[in-house]
Design an enzyme around this catalytic site. Sequence first.
Site, PDB file in Angstrom:
ATOM      1  N   VAL A  14      43.072  47.631  37.470  1.00  0.00           N
ATOM      2  CA  VAL A  14      41.958  47.856  36.539  1.00  0.00           C
ATOM      3  C   VAL A  14      41.464  49.291  36.652  1.00  0.00           C
ATOM      4  O   VAL A  14      41.250  49.974  35.637  1.00  0.00           O
ATOM      5  CB  VAL A  14      40.807  46.864  36.809  1.00  0.00           C
ATOM      6  CG1 VAL A  14      39.647  47.134  35.863  1.00  0.00           C
ATOM      7  CG2 VAL A  14      41.298  45.424  36.656  1.00  0.00           C
ATOM      8  N   VAL A 130      33.440  38.252  34.137  1.00  0.00           N
ATOM      9  CA  VAL A 130      33.833  36.955  33.584  1.00  0.00           C
ATOM     10  C   VAL A 130      34.598  37.168  32.283  1.00  0.00           C
ATOM     11  O   VAL A 130      34.158  37.928  31.414  1.00  0.00           O
ATOM     12  CB  VAL A 130      32.611  36.065  33.266  1.00  0.00           C
ATOM     13  CG1 VAL A 130      33.051  34.645  32.903  1.00  0.00           C
ATOM     14  CG2 VAL A 130      31.641  36.019  34.429  1.00  0.00           C
ATOM     15  N   GLU A 187      47.929  34.703  43.420  1.00  0.00           N
ATOM     16  CA  GLU A 187      48.099  35.425  44.675  1.00  0.00           C
ATOM     17  C   GLU A 187      49.029  34.645  45.605  1.00  0.00           C
ATOM     18  O   GLU A 187      49.295  33.458  45.390  1.00  0.00           O
ATOM     19  CB  GLU A 187      46.743  35.556  45.388  1.00  0.00           C
ATOM     20  CG  GLU A 187      45.640  36.116  44.559  1.00  0.00           C
ATOM     21  CD  GLU A 187      45.720  37.629  44.424  1.00  0.00           C
ATOM     22  OE1 GLU A 187      46.167  38.269  45.379  1.00  0.00           O
ATOM     23  OE2 GLU A 187      45.362  38.149  43.352  1.00  0.00           O
ATOM     24  N   ASP A 198      37.131  30.677  42.294  1.00  0.00           N
ATOM     25  CA  ASP A 198      36.946  31.754  41.320  1.00  0.00           C
ATOM     26  C   ASP A 198      36.177  31.257  40.092  1.00  0.00           C
ATOM     27  O   ASP A 198      35.242  31.908  39.621  1.00  0.00           O
ATOM     28  CB  ASP A 198      38.338  32.278  40.912  1.00  0.00           C
ATOM     29  CG  ASP A 198      38.278  33.304  39.799  1.00  0.00           C
ATOM     30  OD1 ASP A 198      38.027  34.480  40.114  1.00  0.00           O
ATOM     31  OD2 ASP A 198      38.469  32.931  38.625  1.00  0.00           O
ATOM     32  N   LYS A 202      32.410  32.412  38.624  1.00  0.00           N
ATOM     33  CA  LYS A 202      32.166  32.868  37.247  1.00  0.00           C
ATOM     34  C   LYS A 202      31.163  31.962  36.536  1.00  0.00           C
ATOM     35  O   LYS A 202      30.319  32.441  35.768  1.00  0.00           O
ATOM     36  CB  LYS A 202      33.483  32.918  36.475  1.00  0.00           C
ATOM     37  CG  LYS A 202      34.422  34.021  36.969  1.00  0.00           C
ATOM     38  CD  LYS A 202      35.819  33.843  36.378  1.00  0.00           C
ATOM     39  CE  LYS A 202      36.749  34.983  36.758  1.00  0.00           C
ATOM     40  NZ  LYS A 202      38.162  34.657  36.424  1.00  0.00           N
TER      41      LYS A 202
END
Lengths: 432, 432
Positions: A14, A130, A187, A198, A202
């Site tokens: 990112v 999110v 992962e 996760d 969120k």
Amino acid sequence: MKPIRIGILGLGTVGQSVARALLERRDLLARSAGAPLVLQRAVVRDLDKPRAIPREQLTTEIARVTEADDIDVVVELMGGLEPARTVIEAALSRGKSVVTANKRVVSWHGPSLLSLAAKKGAELRYEAAVGGGIPLIAPLLDDLAANRLLELRAIINGTTNYILTRMAAGDTLDVALAEAQRLGYAEADPSDDVDAVDAADKLAILVRHAFGLTVPPREIFRQGLRGLDPRDIAYGREFGYALKLLALARRGTNGIEARVHPAFVPIAHPLARIDGAQNAVHVVGDLCGPVMFSGQGAGGDATASAVLADLLHVSRRMALGDPAPTVRDFGPEPKLAPLAEARTRCYFRLAVEDQPGVFAQVTQVLAQQSIGLASVLQREPGKMGSAEVVLLTYAAPEAALASAEEQLARLSCVRAVRARIRVEGGDSGGAA
Amino acid sequence: MKPIRIGILGLGTVGQSVARALLERRDLLARSAGAPLVLQRAVVRDLDKPRAIPREQLTTEIARVTEADDIDVVVELMGGLEPARTVIEAALSRGKSVVTANKRVVSWHGPSLLSLAAKKGAELRYEAAVGGGIPLIAPLLDDLAANRLLELRAIINGTTNYILTRMAAGDTLDVALAEAQRLGYAEADPSDDVDAVDAADKLAILVRHAFGLTVPPREIFRQGLRGLDPRDIAYGREFGYALKLLALARRGTNGIEARVHPAFVPIAHPLARIDGAQNAVHVVGDLCGPVMFSGQGAGGDATASAVLADLLHVSRRMALGDPAPTVRDFGPEPKLAPLAEARTRCYFRLAVEDQPGVFAQVTQVLAQQSIGLASVLQREPGKMGSAEVVLLTYAAPEAALASAEEQLARLSCVRAVRARIRVEGGDSGGAA
């Protein structure tokens, strides 16, 4: 126009997308912000890794971004709880606005960091935390702000949605997960995704913006994909449902329901058609009615799109000389409703002895818990020597459904309760 | 906190929803705005019609809103070009910010009114002008601002989408239209909807925000529903397509394509599943990838949700004492690309003589125009004594497809070209 000087913490996928955009689309960004956006410095762990960013703009010292006088806005893209939280705090403490994609930090420490930001005249934004590239936080907070939101249902973990899409095609969880890992969606240690950690993080962020409820992610009921069998997806389809890992929040009489778990969604519902690594958030407001946002929930460029949107918001404000906005007042804080009171329809799959009277015993358990039976499927005994019974109930409180599960498991004619899966958004007796 | 005093022009369905919300959800709105929102006065035509708003707040004099010192923000909900445009201009000229749901005024006069607003230190917002309760303008302008948008495809007229949904179930256009009128979706004179005038207005607004192209709606190619036959929808389904009235814009080599017409969309595309009176906008950005927004495109409360969102935006800014934002610079203005160069796949339905050699003649016409043939369906002669041939081509320029249509109509074996419908978003040879 005075340039807005940006420091990036972390040049992973990112970070590199953000840096590349700052270097390559200067005109576009400057026009939108009303001032030039300048990539001043980026913090990396390894200076020698080849990168498109000139070496002299790189540093390994976090303080050269968080404490530097020549940085106006800090972009935190390190991920994980620490040191990211401390670093964001340090930047805000010095009055620097922060843009982050860090769902972990925002879900656990968002409120205190927002207060700190307001106190210091800085701004903290996290659109990318999110739903990747899908505009969500700003629409919920601003564009639907006149609504009392009634319900939010979201697919906000692309990895598990990809896995479920594969399982719907017949793969086992293990095979689908291995494929997700091969493609880089999951992962090496997939538990954050597969155990819905996760998604719960969120959901905590969304619940705060949609319902004004501040809830630590650990208090959100969460159930992941483990134990799911592709057969349940196939049975569900026969009943007219698709299986999704749903993050759900709903305004109830006793507070806000919030939970993450696999759920059957009617095939005609738009969420049922969100396949692969896509994300979607479906909200119902008392004025706007149902609204859905969908798109790519992950990926370097998609996430960078959201990070840059936040950067533009902050830069536009700074270019106009406007002060940072105050912390939004969500009004009287609602309560988190107890899971036991949540009403859902439910799907059970039982491995049963192939003997007479099974049905009578099973239905008696449901009747005792006042759970209505909507549909039944029975399959002849397979290799395992036991027959399968699949039940679909009408809506009942979670507490009753959990008791029924226990009691069914104890029946002598039931070898095992192989699956209990909640159904969301059914149109008859459902909780929708 | 100093209250923000609001004047409403027009108390139709949307106006009443807005007024009711201002009266009934004061706390919610005040918290979100950071200041109380007060409904100061509303302009109506008939003072004696029973309404929930106290009589002393009503007036028939427009100037008591547009020129009054005790009004801070004007909400224009009269609809239509005039006197709405003049009234908005009058309010802006006096430095009052204006919120409007008026697609006609915004599509035809948006740019000049935005300039006027900026000159007077006022703000003009119009989230409700496109897509009713779906947040669209703000997400396009702010949340996706870092992207170069590549393509926008939208279903932005609920009436025609409702009619097409009925036609997909077998109704003729006339029957479906009558039903839409009965339900209040369509006006007594339905031409604005059916002839795609409304959709072209809205596309002009979207194109400006998505591509920075200012185009008068009359320059946008537009084709409505007239002449569509439910049989074409049925044939299209056999090829794997749903028929939608699509408002489309795309960045091409020779400028921005912008057009509104019925189009076949692959059944697997999310736009194909937007049924009934719903609206949806699907955009593709070079960073965010595909993003879709969907929801209710009309209705008093849904539209009020968007009007109130704009009111909150303006009020928040005024509460903080921030100046009105400057006019957004969209950069070098692109050109509108000529329709003749647009490449699409195409569907033809021909009524042909039931005789040998038809096929050879038809395919020769296509070959002359270098149009590849993807699929063919032939049906035996029906009551009309003529057989039907349905063709699906590969992508070709509009100019070639139009020539082919003319030449096909002139073939002695072709009684008539019953339909030519563009195909958007096909995956082989398509323009997507």
